[in-house]
Scaffold this motif. Sequence first.
Motif, PDB file in Angstrom:
ATOM      1  N   LYS A   1       0.842  -1.197   0.000  1.00 34.78           N
ATOM      2  CA  LYS A   1       0.000   0.000   0.000  1.00 34.78           C
ATOM      3  C   LYS A   1       0.876   1.245   0.000  1.00 34.78           C
ATOM      4  N   SER A   2       0.516   2.198  -0.832  1.00 32.99           N
ATOM      5  CA  SER A   2       1.292   3.420  -0.934  1.00 32.99           C
ATOM      6  C   SER A   2       1.113   4.268   0.323  1.00 32.99           C
ATOM      7  N   THR A   3       2.148   4.982   0.677  1.00 33.46           N
ATOM      8  CA  THR A   3       2.049   5.908   1.810  1.00 33.46           C
ATOM      9  C   THR A   3       1.608   7.294   1.357  1.00 33.46           C
ATOM     10  N   ASP A   4       1.569   7.492   0.061  1.00 36.96           N
ATOM     11  CA  ASP A   4       1.114   8.764  -0.495  1.00 36.96           C
ATOM     12  C   ASP A   4      -0.274   8.581  -1.094  1.00 36.96           C
ATOM     13  N   HIS A   5      -1.141   9.526  -0.836  1.00 43.56           N
ATOM     14  CA  HIS A   5      -2.525   9.437  -1.280  1.00 43.56           C
ATOM     15  C   HIS A   5      -2.913  10.726  -2.005  1.00 43.56           C
ATOM     16  N   TYR A   6      -4.000  10.646  -2.750  1.00 43.41           N
ATOM     17  CA  TYR A   6      -4.481  11.796  -3.506  1.00 43.41           C
ATOM     18  C   TYR A   6      -5.971  11.963  -3.228  1.00 43.41           C
ATOM     19  N   GLN A   7      -6.366  13.199  -2.957  1.00 43.62           N
ATOM     20  CA  GLN A   7      -7.782  13.491  -2.702  1.00 43.62           C
ATOM     21  C   GLN A   7      -8.405  14.109  -3.946  1.00 43.62           C
ATOM     22  N   TYR A   8      -9.534  13.538  -4.360  1.00 46.99           N
ATOM     23  CA  TYR A   8     -10.186  13.990  -5.588  1.00 46.99           C
ATOM     24  C   TYR A   8     -11.486  14.721  -5.251  1.00 46.99           C
ATOM     25  N   LYS A   9     -11.506  16.018  -5.581  1.00 46.47           N
ATOM     26  CA  LYS A   9     -12.694  16.866  -5.428  1.00 46.47           C
ATOM     27  C   LYS A   9     -13.280  16.852  -4.015  1.00 46.47           C
ATOM     28  N   GLY A  10     -12.409  16.699  -3.030  1.00 41.07           N
ATOM     29  CA  GLY A  10     -12.854  16.770  -1.648  1.00 41.07           C
ATOM     30  C   GLY A  10     -13.820  15.680  -1.256  1.00 41.07           C
ATOM     31  N   ARG A  11     -13.836  14.581  -2.003  1.00 43.33           N
ATOM     32  CA  ARG A  11     -14.800  13.526  -1.739  1.00 43.33           C
ATOM     33  C   ARG A  11     -14.170  12.137  -1.687  1.00 43.33           C
ATOM     34  N   TYR A  12     -13.205  11.873  -2.565  1.00 46.74           N
ATOM     35  CA  TYR A  12     -12.633  10.548  -2.666  1.00 46.74           C
ATOM     36  C   TYR A  12     -11.140  10.583  -2.346  1.00 46.74           C
ATOM     37  N   VAL A  13     -10.684   9.530  -1.685  1.00 45.71           N
ATOM     38  CA  VAL A  13      -9.264   9.329  -1.414  1.00 45.71           C
ATOM     39  C   VAL A  13      -8.782   8.204  -2.313  1.00 45.71           C
TER      40      VAL A  13
ATOM     41  N   ASP B   1     -14.496   6.439  -0.631  1.00 42.61           N
ATOM     42  CA  ASP B   1     -15.378   7.543  -0.252  1.00 42.61           C
ATOM     43  C   ASP B   1     -15.024   7.958   1.170  1.00 42.61           C
ATOM     44  N   GLN B   2     -14.495   9.185   1.333  1.00 40.63           N
ATOM     45  CA  GLN B   2     -13.938   9.577   2.631  1.00 40.63           C
ATOM     46  C   GLN B   2     -15.008   9.659   3.714  1.00 40.63           C
ATOM     47  N   HIS B   3     -16.212  10.135   3.391  1.00 36.57           N
ATOM     48  CA  HIS B   3     -17.269  10.253   4.406  1.00 36.57           C
ATOM     49  C   HIS B   3     -17.739   8.876   4.859  1.00 36.57           C
ATOM     50  N   ARG B   4     -17.977   7.984   3.906  1.00 33.25           N
ATOM     51  CA  ARG B   4     -18.456   6.647   4.264  1.00 33.25           C
ATOM     52  C   ARG B   4     -17.398   5.853   5.016  1.00 33.25           C
ATOM     53  N   ALA B   5     -16.125   6.039   4.631  1.00 31.42           N
ATOM     54  CA  ALA B   5     -15.045   5.335   5.334  1.00 31.42           C
ATOM     55  C   ALA B   5     -14.969   5.790   6.785  1.00 31.42           C
ATOM     56  N   HIS B   6     -15.026   7.112   6.992  1.00 32.98           N
ATOM     57  CA  HIS B   6     -14.965   7.623   8.359  1.00 32.98           C
ATOM     58  C   HIS B   6     -16.217   7.236   9.137  1.00 32.98           C
ATOM     59  N   LEU B   7     -17.359   7.177   8.456  1.00 29.22           N
ATOM     60  CA  LEU B   7     -18.594   6.749   9.107  1.00 29.22           C
ATOM     61  C   LEU B   7     -18.455   5.320   9.618  1.00 29.22           C
ATOM     62  N   ARG B   8     -17.888   4.436   8.813  1.00 29.09           N
ATOM     63  CA  ARG B   8     -17.673   3.052   9.248  1.00 29.09           C
ATOM     64  C   ARG B   8     -16.716   2.991  10.433  1.00 29.09           C
TER      65      ARG B   8
ATOM     66  N   SER C   1     -14.020  -4.210  10.860  1.00 32.91           N
ATOM     67  CA  SER C   1     -14.465  -5.572  10.584  1.00 32.91           C
ATOM     68  C   SER C   1     -15.089  -5.694   9.205  1.00 32.91           C
ATOM     69  N   ASP C   2     -15.618  -4.597   8.672  1.00 30.19           N
ATOM     70  CA  ASP C   2     -16.203  -4.607   7.330  1.00 30.19           C
ATOM     71  C   ASP C   2     -15.759  -3.338   6.619  1.00 30.19           C
ATOM     72  N   VAL C   3     -14.888  -3.486   5.635  1.00 25.56           N
ATOM     73  CA  VAL C   3     -14.364  -2.323   4.926  1.00 25.56           C
ATOM     74  C   VAL C   3     -15.120  -2.042   3.636  1.00 25.56           C
ATOM     75  N   ASN C   4     -16.072  -2.880   3.313  1.00 26.61           N
ATOM     76  CA  ASN C   4     -16.751  -2.751   2.027  1.00 26.61           C
ATOM     77  C   ASN C   4     -18.017  -1.903   2.092  1.00 26.61           C
ATOM     78  N   ILE C   5     -18.799  -2.078   3.139  1.00 29.61           N
ATOM     79  CA  ILE C   5     -20.118  -1.466   3.225  1.00 29.61           C
ATOM     80  C   ILE C   5     -20.188  -0.548   4.433  1.00 29.61           C
TER      81      ILE C   5
ATOM     82  N   ILE D   1     -18.306   1.542   0.179  1.00 28.19           N
ATOM     83  CA  ILE D   1     -17.266   2.461   0.643  1.00 28.19           C
ATOM     84  C   ILE D   1     -16.195   2.679  -0.417  1.00 28.19           C
ATOM     85  N   HIS D   2     -15.811   1.660  -1.142  1.00 28.89           N
ATOM     86  CA  HIS D   2     -14.673   1.785  -2.058  1.00 28.89           C
ATOM     87  C   HIS D   2     -14.829   0.839  -3.235  1.00 28.89           C
TER      88      HIS D   2
END
Length: 598
Positions: A413-425, A437-444, A573-577, A584-585
């Motif tokens: 996994k890369s240690t560098d990330h890119y944020q697209y339009k303030g919504r996706y990582v 999806d940054q909001h859904r990931a943080h929600l989980r 425990s669930d990274v998908n939903i 989520i991704h």
Amino acid sequence: MSDIIQLLPDSVANQIAAGEVIQRPASVVKELVENAVDAGAKHIHVSVVDAGRTTIQVVDDGTGMSATDARLAFERHATSKIRHADDLFDLRTMGFRGEALPSIAAVAQVELRTRRGEDELGTLLNISGSRFLSQEPVACQQGCNFKVENLFFNVPARRKFLKSNATELGNVLAAFERIVLVNPDITFSLQSNGTELMSLPATGLRQRIVDVFGKRMNQDLLPVEVETGLCRIYGYVGKPEASRKKGAQQFFFVNGRFMRHAYFNKAVQSAFERIVAQGEQVPYFIYFEVAPADIDVNIHPTKTEIKFENEQSIWQILTAAIRDAVGRFNEVPTIDFDTVGRPDIPVYLEKGDAKIPKTNYNPGYNPFDGCPTQNKQKVPEQWEQLFPDMVERNEEPGLFGQVGVDDNIIDDKSTDHYQYKGRYVMTAVKSGLMVIDQHRAHLRILFEEYLKRTQHHHWTTQRLLFPEELSLSASDKVGLQTVAKELRNLGFDFDDTDEGMVLRGIPAGIDDVAPTKLMADVLAQAASLEQRATDKMTETLVLGMARSAAIPYGQVLSNEEMDHLVNGLFRCSDVNIAPDGHRIHFILQQQEIEKMLG
């Protein structure tokens, strides 16, 4: 062979019609109150017992009915609203189908007391399951007094599948709100089990909205007013800061009738595009006045689905009106001409002799030099054994709990990330490019963290420096009473008041969220809960808390914050939903990338 086609008895036909018209106690309240409005009533009182299961009573001071009309009103398709088919294109009343009263009488026990103003005596009618039991003269006040008891007593399957009393009472309140908001010149009152939930005097439109939804709503309303040859649109729309992720009050009315219209809702939301965070909704109370011939309300018995002849043109008018209201709110500058008594600040001159102040300090000074070291305690070895409960457990059932995802997905996994339009990582993984999806990931992440704290009873209360008042509508108050115990177990501290609540504390550890907004979001999430099972209720409240605290769309993240988010998601425990059921991704496979660029 004998003929097999026959006419159904009226009682059977009425029960079939009742399946569409009368779906729950709220349907009875809606039909009876709308009839009272059509009758010209100025005072309407509604009382329910056990959320309408046991008793629904509607009393009005309208025109009333004669003995003949009272008897005939319970026949199918008997109505005073229309005479000919052409009248359907000039409707100015709530009802017109003539199905409500016979449908109610088919599935309940009904008692009606009614009298016209010019009559000395009124009429008392008793009906049970479409059977007329008695009709006799009686002394009563002018208007109608309907008492509906034992709803669905002869349809046990329908009665069995009614929701809990709290849910059904919420539906009654929702139906009641839709009527009172469009008739501010009528005095309404609503009681439940002898307790008054609403008392609304006749007033103006803005004050009626405030009376229903609380005083705080008054400061969030922007007036909307436009009149064209096609229609007149007026009402109020909420300010951008009044937006909410869930539970925003949104109402459309056309010619005094509540309606649902997804197309017009999109028009309102488009006017707030780039003003409110994506996924949030603004409240609105929009009223349309259209020529009756230009709309069709005879689509469904509930009459909430309405077709417009000039739908696209009205959409454009509505969008322009909303944008104009929001623009006037944002663009009016605040100019203060009162400068008496204020200090006279001199104008800065570039060619002046102003000197930059200097400070003297010792760059070699160390505040820790000379401190005694004999009091320093060495951390004992194997200190984890002394505090076993405080050691973070890294026992994980696996990085991915869903089938179809590679367990080694985060290898390389890369240690560098890119944020697209303030919504996706976006981050590179072994098999390709992962889009999160940054909001859904943080929600989980927050949902699982909060749920774990709830299961271990680790919630504590963070006291507010200044208690905050939160205005609640009648439906919110009912919902609050249902979940009050669970809210206090989660760390909320509040007191009930006549107008809402006083919030004194919130769960500790939830930062960067306004306390009143946090509570409003949690109550809105709880209102969507159908079954009131304790475990499901707590989980729903936790979801509301996580939704409030999750990273919103549009928030710019640093690479360190994105890395923390990605690592936190992989520990779930669930990274998908997401907890609300959304994905989520997804991973754009390396082969697909090469194929697209090949």
